[in-house]
Design an enzyme around this catalytic site. Structure first.
Site, PDB file in Angstrom:
ATOM      1  N   CYS A 142       0.769  -1.108   0.125  1.00  0.00           N
ATOM      2  CA  CYS A 142      -0.163  -0.101  -0.067  1.00  0.00           C
ATOM      3  C   CYS A 142       0.971   1.279   0.038  1.00  0.00           C
ATOM      4  O   CYS A 142       1.680   1.458  -1.200  1.00  0.00           O
ATOM      5  CB  CYS A 142      -1.137  -0.168   1.049  1.00  0.00           C
ATOM      6  SG  CYS A 142      -2.593   1.057   1.140  1.00  0.00           S
ATOM      7  N   SER A 192      -8.544  -0.091   0.325  1.00  0.00           N
ATOM      8  CA  SER A 192      -8.628   0.910   1.155  1.00  0.00           C
ATOM      9  C   SER A 192      -7.834   2.167   0.956  1.00  0.00           C
ATOM     10  O   SER A 192      -6.686   2.165   1.722  1.00  0.00           O
ATOM     11  CB  SER A 192      -8.759   0.493   2.692  1.00  0.00           C
ATOM     12  OG  SER A 192      -9.050   1.324   3.595  1.00  0.00           O
ATOM     13  N   HIS A 235      -4.542  -4.656  -0.382  1.00  0.00           N
ATOM     14  CA  HIS A 235      -4.748  -5.179   1.018  1.00  0.00           C
ATOM     15  C   HIS A 235      -4.966  -6.807   1.084  1.00  0.00           C
ATOM     16  O   HIS A 235      -5.967  -7.112   1.939  1.00  0.00           O
ATOM     17  CB  HIS A 235      -5.251  -4.558   2.276  1.00  0.00           C
ATOM     18  CG  HIS A 235      -4.766  -3.187   2.498  1.00  0.00           C
ATOM     19  ND1 HIS A 235      -3.580  -2.958   3.030  1.00  0.00           N
ATOM     20  CD2 HIS A 235      -5.048  -1.922   2.048  1.00  0.00           C
ATOM     21  CE1 HIS A 235      -3.154  -1.583   3.257  1.00  0.00           C
ATOM     22  NE2 HIS A 235      -4.169  -1.056   2.561  1.00  0.00           N
ATOM     23  N   GLU A 237      -3.646  -8.808   2.976  1.00  0.00           N
ATOM     24  CA  GLU A 237      -3.198  -9.327   4.512  1.00  0.00           C
ATOM     25  C   GLU A 237      -4.525  -9.006   5.156  1.00  0.00           C
ATOM     26  O   GLU A 237      -4.487  -9.321   6.391  1.00  0.00           O
ATOM     27  CB  GLU A 237      -2.162  -8.441   4.801  1.00  0.00           C
ATOM     28  CG  GLU A 237      -2.183  -7.158   5.262  1.00  0.00           C
ATOM     29  CD  GLU A 237      -2.075  -6.109   4.150  1.00  0.00           C
ATOM     30  OE1 GLU A 237      -2.304  -4.782   4.584  1.00  0.00           O
ATOM     31  OE2 GLU A 237      -2.282  -6.308   3.092  1.00  0.00           O
ATOM     32  N   ARG A 249     -15.653   2.857  12.190  1.00  0.00           N
ATOM     33  CA  ARG A 249     -14.920   3.828  12.727  1.00  0.00           C
ATOM     34  C   ARG A 249     -15.267   5.061  12.037  1.00  0.00           C
ATOM     35  O   ARG A 249     -15.397   6.128  12.849  1.00  0.00           O
ATOM     36  CB  ARG A 249     -13.375   3.655  12.478  1.00  0.00           C
ATOM     37  CG  ARG A 249     -12.497   4.652  12.906  1.00  0.00           C
ATOM     38  CD  ARG A 249     -10.913   4.739  12.248  1.00  0.00           C
ATOM     39  NE  ARG A 249     -11.163   4.793  10.847  1.00  0.00           N
ATOM     40  CZ  ARG A 249     -10.379   4.155  10.004  1.00  0.00           C
ATOM     41  NH1 ARG A 249      -9.026   3.729  10.427  1.00  0.00           N
ATOM     42  NH2 ARG A 249     -10.687   4.575   8.661  1.00  0.00           N
TER      43      ARG A 249
END
Length: 312
Positions: A142, A192, A235, A237, A249
């Site tokens: 990222c 993201s 991502h 992971e 959030r």
């Protein structure tokens, strides 16, 4: 073979409960083999979560892995306890004389900043140069991948009008690549980010090969053979609920955010998310570990001295 971790590291008990083979350091030291030495330069605020995510993926290999957790020397984590950092992390300055078979550089939630305005940018540039003499193969993830491709090739990151957020299908653009061994023609990857790298600029830079890409969210996985590196902008992971944590959030903080695309069944946040990327995540990181093992010198002093492919 298992991944070698301190038995007191939180990831140790989590991965053991999941069935991942882990081995305490004192037991690993009795085995008469050379483990692969992998460093994790962790720039993420949730350090323990990130440690576990990457240890899970590289620990699935049949090889013994010795994982070293690394931090920037002057940057003080505000979200992870000082005791955890003191017990398990080494600063870059402490490890810069060591050599590593592989290094993972994580993302960081600072993509709104120009690279040269990041507080630890000068030291991170030292890290990038150090990888060329002390690391056999580097995996930038990222923001970490964006920073590396910018430093080595001048490829710019561009701000997006809205966040690329969700699970997107990516095409396998290089089926013969050893890093994509066993991959389907396409796969789903969590995304993201508020910035992007553009394929036209990657192609124009020269020396770069895009391995995975999406019509919706652009290039994803790029090989930089000349610098013995991979850059991934998304991502693999992530845990099953990581995007949910980010979405919840932002909703709680009143941040304008759309429901992550293709993540919740029926795009309904009331439904539990489904993990549709786990198998390809293990494939990619397993293939990376395999390539490191096949090509790294047995004598670690030789790392960085030659680009010779050591595969038989």
């Amino acid at each position: 073979m298992p991944i070698k971790l301190p038995s007191t590291l939180p990831a140790y008990s989590v991965l053991r409960q999941e069935g991942v083979m882990v081995m305490p350091e004192q037991v690993a030291g009795k085995q008469d083999i050379r483990p692969l030495r992998i460093g994790l330069l962790n720039l993420m605020p949730k350090k323990i979560q990130t440690e576990t995510q990457f240890a899970r993926l590289i620990g699935a290999s049949p090889l013994q892995i010795e994982l070293t957790l690394i931090r920037m020397s002057e940057h003080i984590s505000k979200t992870t306890s000082a005791a955890h950092m003191e017990s398990f992390y080494r600063s870059f300055q402490e490890v810069r004389d060591r050599k590593f078979d592989g290094l993972i550089i994580t993302g960081a939630p600072i993509e709104h900043l120009p690279f040269d305005q990041v507080t630890y940018w000068e030291e991170l540039k030292q890290v990038f140069d150090w990888t060329q003499t002390h690391v056999h193969n580097t995996f930038g993830v990222c923001w970490g991948g964006m920073a590396m491709i910018n430093y080595f090739h001048g490829v710019k990151k561009h701000a997006l009008a809205e966040k690329a957020f969700g699970c997107f299908r990516h095409s396998n653009l290089a089926p013969a690549s050893p890093y994509l061994r066993g991959f389907s023609d396409d796969c789903v990857i969590p995304v993201s980010r508020w910035t992007e790298m553009r394929q036209t600029e990657i192609a124009a830079a020269g020396g770069l090969t895009t391995l995975l890409g999406s019509d919706e969210v652009g290039p994803c996985l790029v090989e930089d053979a000349g610098h013995r590196a991979l850059y991934i902008f998304n991502h693999f992971e992530y845990d099953s609920d990581t995007l949910k944590q980010e979405y919840d959030r932002d909703i709680e903080n009143g941040t304008a955010i759309h429901v992550p695309a293709g993540y919740y069944p029926g795009d309904d946040p009331a439904n539990p998310p489904q993990n549709r990327w786990r198998s390809h995540a293990h494939l990619l990181y397993g293939n990376w570990i395999s390539e490191v093992y096949l090509t790294t010198p047995f004598d670690m002093d030789e790392i960085g001295r030659s680009s010779t492919d050591l595969r038989v």
